[in-house]
Scaffold this active site. Structure first.
Site, PDB file in Angstrom:
ATOM      1  N   GLU A 251      28.401   2.723  15.835  1.00 40.44           N
ATOM      2  CA  GLU A 251      27.411   3.614  15.216  1.00 40.44           C
ATOM      3  C   GLU A 251      26.082   3.250  15.846  1.00 40.44           C
ATOM      4  O   GLU A 251      25.485   2.225  15.508  1.00 40.44           O
ATOM      5  CB  GLU A 251      27.355   3.390  13.696  1.00 40.44           C
ATOM      6  N   CYS A 285      18.438   6.016  11.607  1.00 36.26           N
ATOM      7  CA  CYS A 285      19.153   6.500  12.796  1.00 36.26           C
ATOM      8  C   CYS A 285      19.238   8.020  12.807  1.00 36.26           C
ATOM      9  O   CYS A 285      19.300   8.624  13.867  1.00 36.26           O
ATOM     10  CB  CYS A 285      20.542   5.877  12.866  1.00 36.26           C
TER      11      CYS A 285
HETATM   12  P1  NAD Z   1      20.321  -4.235  17.306  1.00 34.21           P
HETATM   13  O1  NAD Z   1      21.263  -3.628  18.271  1.00 34.21           O
HETATM   14  O2  NAD Z   1      19.170  -4.998  17.812  1.00 34.21           O
HETATM   15  O3  NAD Z   1      21.105  -5.247  16.328  1.00 34.21           O
HETATM   16  C1  NAD Z   1      22.168  -4.837  15.538  1.00 34.21           C
HETATM   17  C2  NAD Z   1      23.005  -6.054  15.166  1.00 34.21           C
HETATM   18  O4  NAD Z   1      23.617  -6.588  16.336  1.00 34.21           O
HETATM   19  C3  NAD Z   1      22.196  -7.210  14.556  1.00 34.21           C
HETATM   20  O5  NAD Z   1      22.947  -7.778  13.523  1.00 34.21           O
HETATM   21  C4  NAD Z   1      22.060  -8.168  15.724  1.00 34.21           C
HETATM   22  O6  NAD Z   1      21.885  -9.512  15.341  1.00 34.21           O
HETATM   23  C5  NAD Z   1      23.395  -7.989  16.407  1.00 34.21           C
HETATM   24  N1  NAD Z   1      23.422  -8.363  17.824  1.00 34.21           N
HETATM   25  C6  NAD Z   1      22.384  -8.438  18.699  1.00 34.21           C
HETATM   26  N2  NAD Z   1      22.838  -8.784  19.919  1.00 34.21           N
HETATM   27  C7  NAD Z   1      24.175  -8.925  19.821  1.00 34.21           C
HETATM   28  C8  NAD Z   1      25.207  -9.263  20.739  1.00 34.21           C
HETATM   29  N3  NAD Z   1      24.947  -9.503  22.019  1.00 34.21           N
HETATM   30  N4  NAD Z   1      26.488  -9.297  20.302  1.00 34.21           N
HETATM   31  C9  NAD Z   1      26.772  -9.017  19.011  1.00 34.21           C
HETATM   32  N5  NAD Z   1      25.825  -8.703  18.084  1.00 34.21           N
HETATM   33  C10 NAD Z   1      24.552  -8.656  18.490  1.00 34.21           C
HETATM   34  O7  NAD Z   1      19.869  -3.050  16.341  1.00 34.21           O
HETATM   35  P2  NAD Z   1      18.797  -3.104  15.161  1.00 34.21           P
HETATM   36  O8  NAD Z   1      17.444  -3.190  15.724  1.00 34.21           O
HETATM   37  O9  NAD Z   1      19.229  -4.111  14.150  1.00 34.21           O
HETATM   38  O10 NAD Z   1      19.013  -1.654  14.501  1.00 34.21           O
HETATM   39  C11 NAD Z   1      18.351  -0.515  14.928  1.00 34.21           C
HETATM   40  C12 NAD Z   1      19.281   0.347  15.761  1.00 34.21           C
HETATM   41  O11 NAD Z   1      20.450   0.633  15.032  1.00 34.21           O
HETATM   42  C13 NAD Z   1      18.673   1.702  16.089  1.00 34.21           C
HETATM   43  O12 NAD Z   1      18.976   2.026  17.412  1.00 34.21           O
HETATM   44  C14 NAD Z   1      19.374   2.648  15.139  1.00 34.21           C
HETATM   45  O13 NAD Z   1      19.439   3.987  15.570  1.00 34.21           O
HETATM   46  C15 NAD Z   1      20.717   2.030  15.074  1.00 34.21           C
HETATM   47  N6  NAD Z   1      21.392   2.434  13.838  1.00 34.21           N
HETATM   48  C16 NAD Z   1      22.446   3.288  13.938  1.00 34.21           C
HETATM   49  C17 NAD Z   1      23.066   3.716  12.788  1.00 34.21           C
HETATM   50  C18 NAD Z   1      24.229   4.665  12.842  1.00 34.21           C
HETATM   51  O14 NAD Z   1      24.887   4.825  11.833  1.00 34.21           O
HETATM   52  N7  NAD Z   1      24.520   5.317  13.952  1.00 34.21           N
HETATM   53  C19 NAD Z   1      22.618   3.295  11.553  1.00 34.21           C
HETATM   54  C20 NAD Z   1      21.529   2.436  11.504  1.00 34.21           C
HETATM   55  C21 NAD Z   1      20.929   1.998  12.657  1.00 34.21           C
END
Ligand code: NAD
Length: 530
Positions: A251, A285
């Site tokens: 997602e 999102c």
């Molecule tokens: P992010 O990608 O920075 O982090 C998301 C999660 O991944 C966090 O828990 C982080 O610690 C973890 N993470 C980071 N690097 C990783 C790695 N290498 N391996 C595994 N896990 C890792 O995203 P964010 O800033 O927390 O969230 C914002 C983003 O999420 C926006 O792009 C938003 O659009 C998206 N989002 C999408 C949805 C959806 O349903 N499509 C919903 C909410 C947010």
């Protein structure tokens, strides 16, 4: 190296959280290293042995209890969410706590029909002496990696879907909102106790840490991963998962378009655009990231939106008067600022906002409306994730469809206007969800699937489709004549012609031709099989 990130865990390393509105330190937590992540997975696997055998009726009862507890604790939970994420209290209450409680009830009520075995009718005459059915079994241990923007509702909905289908969960929440995840774990554990399901280990395990902790979860002994976050991280995670053929649901980000037709209700559409772009300071999102308005309505639309934006009360989310809180971090604010500044430099007009609100704190940005934008600007093609509404006019329906689809993303979109015309346009939009005369609320419909196309992700969470992604189908076929050898077994000698007649009997056009063919199959019935 894992997922492009070096897994460097120092023993005893900790991380702290801060309140985005005040900058005050909230708490600090131990980072789960390799050993902690693996032992959480091992506990979840052990728990799956008893949880997977627990009758569905009891799993559903647990989720009903969870929904009740979420309701009882709604105000305290909303305060934790607001302190960590910065969003206004009402948003924490509705978009996190209520959405989570609804998801729990949906899972409790709908899982039985999704998990019920299904008959698989056999169409071929030769195979009718068998009965087939599909059964669904849990995958095992589900890893969930969650973002900070909906720190309760995103991991909760995924966790409940996993639990009700008989899986257990290891959840890695965002390092920015760990306390909310610990509250979720506490509520689930309390519900287990209340339901007399005190067996250890627990089916939900929470591990805390930054990217490398998430990376270790992807590398660990899990059976599926649900990742919600940015496209960049999602890509790393998908590559690591592909290496070991781990199924993933992704997602990811969005750049949602709102299309406003000339026959839309102007007052309703402008209120929707402002709310849809500014909700959670634009850090949603499925928020409105691009707005296309039919030329006849365009200038009135812009001036009404500007008025409504200027009436918003910006402040700390904990103040019940606040409409719009801070951005989550200075880094996120910097991205928003850069996109607006770049658009301005390329000729866009900032109608209102377009600046930091330093007087309120480090993370506050004024709600902004930008016109004279086009798709050469990152503001119109990259995810902004901030309180910015870019608006641009269009002439024909086809223009609106083309502009809305001109994006790498495809999470959700909305069309505003007379229902029939809006629906015709909606059917041509490349997005996982399209709302007609509404926006965002698809996420709150617990029964509706959530997910995107293009770079917005793979697979679906929520609803019946989300539950189906957490179970493995097993096709079971039972022969009803176990003492009979099959006509297609050995020997093949002198079988070909009668078999060709058998194919004719099934597929030759015309009843008489099929009857004639059936007579030629008689030798098949008389032959002795080895
Ligand atoms: P992010 O990608 O920075 O982090 C998301 C999660 O991944 C966090 O828990 C982080 O610690 C973890 N993470 C980071 N690097 C990783 C790695 N290498 N391996 C595994 N896990 C890792 O995203 P964010 O800033 O927390 O969230 C914002 C983003 O999420 C926006 O792009 C938003 O659009 C998206 N989002 C999408 C949805 C959806 O349903 N499509 C919903 C909410 C947010």
């Amino acid at each position: 190296m894992s997922n492009g990130i070096h897994l460097v865990f120092k023993a005893g390393e900790r991380f702290a959280t801060t309140n985005p509105a005040t900058g005050a330190c909230l708490a600090d937590y131990a980072i789960a290293g390799v050993a902690e992540v693996n032992s959480a997975i091992a506990r979840a696997r052990q728990a799956q042995e008893w949880w997977g055998r627990t009758p569905l009726i009891r799993r559903a009862a647990l989720l009903r209890r969870v929904a009740r507890l979420l309701n009882e604790e709604k105000e305290a939970l909303a305060q934790v969410i607001t302190a960590e994420s910065g969003k206004p209290l009402q948003e924490a209450l509705l978009n996190d706590v209520l959405v989570s409680a609804d998801a729990a009830l949906f899972c409790a009520e709908d899982a039985a029909s999704v998990l019920r075995p299904e008959d698989v009718p056999h169409h071929n005459l030769a195979l009718r002496l068998k009965s087939g059915r599909l059964e669904w079994e849990p995958l095992g241990v589900i890893g969930i990696i969650a973002p900070w923007n909906y720190p309760l509702s995103i991991p909760a909905a995924d966790t409940f879907a996993a639990l009700v289908t008989g899986n257990t969960v290891v959840l890695k929440p965002s390092e920015l909102t760990p306390q909310t995840a610990l509250e979720l774990e506490r509520v689930v554990n309390r519900a287990l106790d209340d339901e007399g399901l005190t067996t250890l280990p627990r089916p939900l395990q929470v591990i805390l840490g930054r990217g490398p902790t998430g990376g270790q979860l992807v590398e660990g002994d899990i059976d599926k991963l649900i990742f919600t976050g940015s496209v960049a991280t999602g890509r790393h995670v998908a590559m690591a998962a592909a290496e070991r053929l781990l199924p993933v649901t992704l997602e990811l980000g969005g750049k949602d378009a709102m299309i406003v037709l000339e026959d839309a209700d102007l007052d309703v559409a402008t209120s929707a655009a402002v709310w849809g772009a500014m909700l959670n300071a634009g850090q949603t999102c499925i928020s409105v990231e691009r707005c296309y308005v039919q030329r006849k309505l365009y200038s009135k639309f812009v001036s009404q939106c500007v008025q409504k934006i200027q009436a918003l009360k910006v402040g700390p989310g904990a103040d019940p008067q606040t409409d719009l809180g801070p951005l989550i971090t200075p880094r996120q604010l910097h991205i928003v600022e850069q996109q607006v500044d770049e658009a301005r430099a390329l000729g866009a007009t900032v109608q209102t906002g377009g600046r930091r609100l330093r007087e309120l704190g480090e993370n506050f940005y004024a709600p902004t409306l930008v016109t004279d934008v086009d798709h050469s600007m990152s503001l119109m093609c990259e995810e902004t994730f901030g309180p910015v509404l870019p608006v641009t006019p269009f002439d024909t329906d086809e223009d609106a469809i083309r502009m809305a689809n001109d994006s790498d993303f495809g999470l959700a979109s909305s069309v505003w206007g007379s229902t029939r015309r809006a629906e015709r346009i909606a059917r041509q939009l490349h997005a996982g969800t399209v709302l007609v005369n509404d926006l965002i609320s698809g996420f709150a419909v617990a029964a509706a699937p959530h997910g995107g196309v293009k770079h917005s992700g793979l697979g679906r969470t929520h609803g019946r489709l989300g539950l189906r992604e957490l179970v493995r189908p097993r096709y079971v076929d039972v022969d009803l004549m176990p003492s009979m050898k099959k006509l297609w077994w050995y020997p093949y000698a002198q079988n070909f012609q009668p078999m060709a007649a058998f194919v004719d009997m099934l597929h030759q056009p015309g009843l008489m031709a099929r009857l004639r063919a059936s007579l030629k199959t008689i030798p098949l019935l008389l032959r002795r099989r080895r």
